[in-house]
Design a protein around this motif. Structure first.
Motif, PDB file in Angstrom:
ATOM      1  N   GLU A   4       9.783  -9.305 -28.890  1.00 57.30           N
ATOM      2  CA  GLU A   4       9.375 -10.631 -30.123  1.00 57.30           C
ATOM      3  C   GLU A   4       8.841 -11.262 -29.270  1.00 57.30           C
ATOM      4  OE1 GLU A   4       9.746 -11.183 -33.299  1.00 57.30           O
ATOM      5  OE2 GLU A   4      11.073  -9.548 -33.220  1.00 57.30           O
ATOM      6  N   ILE A   5       8.637 -11.213 -27.632  1.00 55.21           N
ATOM      7  CA  ILE A   5       8.222 -12.341 -26.941  1.00 55.21           C
ATOM      8  C   ILE A   5       6.318 -11.543 -26.597  1.00 55.21           C
ATOM      9  CG2 ILE A   5       7.357 -13.324 -24.520  1.00 55.21           C
ATOM     10  CD1 ILE A   5       9.786 -14.348 -26.625  1.00 55.21           C
ATOM     11  N   PRO A   6       5.273 -12.250 -26.905  1.00 60.43           N
ATOM     12  CA  PRO A   6       3.935 -11.166 -27.073  1.00 60.43           C
ATOM     13  C   PRO A   6       3.678 -11.575 -25.824  1.00 60.43           C
ATOM     14  CG  PRO A   6       3.908 -13.266 -28.256  1.00 60.43           C
ATOM     15  CD  PRO A   6       5.277 -13.268 -28.022  1.00 60.43           C
ATOM     16  N   GLU A   7       3.013 -10.811 -25.101  1.00 54.78           N
ATOM     17  CA  GLU A   7       2.230 -10.572 -23.803  1.00 54.78           C
ATOM     18  C   GLU A   7       0.849 -10.657 -23.636  1.00 54.78           C
ATOM     19  OE1 GLU A   7       3.503  -7.675 -20.853  1.00 54.78           O
ATOM     20  OE2 GLU A   7       2.197  -6.755 -21.425  1.00 54.78           O
ATOM     21  N   PHE A   8       0.168 -11.071 -23.496  1.00 53.65           N
ATOM     22  CA  PHE A   8      -1.444 -11.398 -23.309  1.00 53.65           C
ATOM     23  C   PHE A   8      -2.294 -11.485 -22.240  1.00 53.65           C
ATOM     24  CE2 PHE A   8       0.002 -15.945 -22.403  1.00 53.65           C
ATOM     25  CZ  PHE A   8      -1.005 -16.470 -20.935  1.00 53.65           C
ATOM     26  N   GLY A   9      -3.531 -10.705 -22.734  1.00 51.70           N
ATOM     27  CA  GLY A   9      -4.380 -10.051 -21.527  1.00 51.70           C
ATOM     28  C   GLY A   9      -5.496 -11.297 -21.377  1.00 51.70           C
ATOM     29  N   VAL A  34      -3.343  -9.262 -27.743  1.00 53.08           N
ATOM     30  CA  VAL A  34      -2.054 -10.005 -27.144  1.00 53.08           C
ATOM     31  C   VAL A  34      -1.546  -8.374 -27.593  1.00 53.08           C
ATOM     32  CG1 VAL A  34      -0.179 -11.478 -28.868  1.00 53.08           C
ATOM     33  CG2 VAL A  34      -2.584 -11.745 -28.207  1.00 53.08           C
ATOM     34  N   HIS A  35      -0.013  -8.249 -27.124  1.00 56.39           N
ATOM     35  CA  HIS A  35       1.216  -7.416 -27.459  1.00 56.39           C
ATOM     36  C   HIS A  35       2.100  -7.603 -27.636  1.00 56.39           C
ATOM     37  CE1 HIS A  35      -2.069  -4.563 -26.176  1.00 56.39           C
ATOM     38  NE2 HIS A  35      -2.358  -5.561 -24.862  1.00 56.39           N
ATOM     39  N   PRO A  60       2.011 -13.598 -19.109  1.00 52.49           N
ATOM     40  CA  PRO A  60       0.307 -13.107 -18.909  1.00 52.49           C
ATOM     41  C   PRO A  60       0.558 -11.630 -19.353  1.00 52.49           C
ATOM     42  CG  PRO A  60       1.041 -14.584 -17.883  1.00 52.49           C
ATOM     43  CD  PRO A  60       1.499 -14.965 -18.505  1.00 52.49           C
ATOM     44  N   ALA A  61      -0.421 -10.755 -19.061  1.00 52.94           N
ATOM     45  CA  ALA A  61      -0.032  -9.829 -18.949  1.00 52.94           C
ATOM     46  C   ALA A  61      -0.488  -9.366 -17.394  1.00 52.94           C
ATOM     47  CB  ALA A  61      -0.701  -8.644 -19.406  1.00 52.94           C
ATOM     48  N   ASP A  62       0.405  -8.523 -16.669  1.00 56.11           N
ATOM     49  CA  ASP A  62       0.208  -8.504 -14.949  1.00 56.11           C
ATOM     50  C   ASP A  62      -0.896  -7.570 -14.944  1.00 56.11           C
ATOM     51  OD1 ASP A  62       1.967  -9.607 -13.445  1.00 56.11           O
ATOM     52  OD2 ASP A  62       3.784  -8.245 -13.834  1.00 56.11           O
ATOM     53  N   SER A  63      -1.771  -7.221 -15.437  1.00 59.93           N
ATOM     54  CA  SER A  63      -2.517  -6.352 -15.403  1.00 59.93           C
ATOM     55  C   SER A  63      -3.758  -6.771 -16.020  1.00 59.93           C
ATOM     56  CB  SER A  63      -2.412  -4.670 -15.619  1.00 59.93           C
ATOM     57  OG  SER A  63      -3.735  -4.251 -15.354  1.00 59.93           O
TER      58      SER A  63
END
Length: 141
Positions: free
Chosen positions: A38-43, A29-30, A18-21
């Protein structure tokens, strides 16, 4: 044998963070997370949508370092718990970390509640050992 695309979907589902913000700039998704491209971060929007679609109110996850042992994100919909105390412990540096576990229990109204229990980091003793299982159990109860 799974295809590369299937393996990638499974990897992303298991290892995404998860995004920290909760800021709108971190929505979606980033692929530029702190773990690497290669590892996504999601909002927060992804967490909200997933919880709504699956009719749940909380995502409990692990596998991500938290110095304090646990972290609540995305408006309380995501909890990351890290159960390895002193994971990066080094006697010469201040790298100790707490660990945590989550207690699930019904409140007086019958609702399921999540209670985090943090176990503070312990310094390595002069004999070079960390607290044993009996000492840890005393901290929990």
């Amino acid at each position: 044998v799974r295809s590369f695309a299937q393996s990638r979907v499974v990897m992303h589902a298991v290892w995404s963070d998860p995004a920290d913000s909760d800021d709108a700039m971190r929505a979606g998704v980033h692929l530029d997370s702190a773990r690497g491209g290669e590892i996504p971060e999601f909002g927060i929007d992804i967490s909200d949508r997933w919880c709504h679609k699956n009719k749940i109110g909380l995502i409990i996850r692990s596998h991500q370092f938290c110095k304090e042992g646990f972290k609540v994100l995305h408006g309380g919909k995501v909890v990351t718990v890290f159960s390895a105390r002193n994971y990066f412990s080094d006697e010469t540096l201040d790298t100790s970390n707490d660990c945590a576990l989550l207690l699930l229990a019904q409140d007086p109204n019958g609702h399921l509640r999540v209670y985090p229990k943090r176990l503070a980091a312990t310094p390595v003793s002069s004999r070079g050992r960390q607290a044993g299982a009996a000492e840890l159990l005393q901290q929990i109860v």
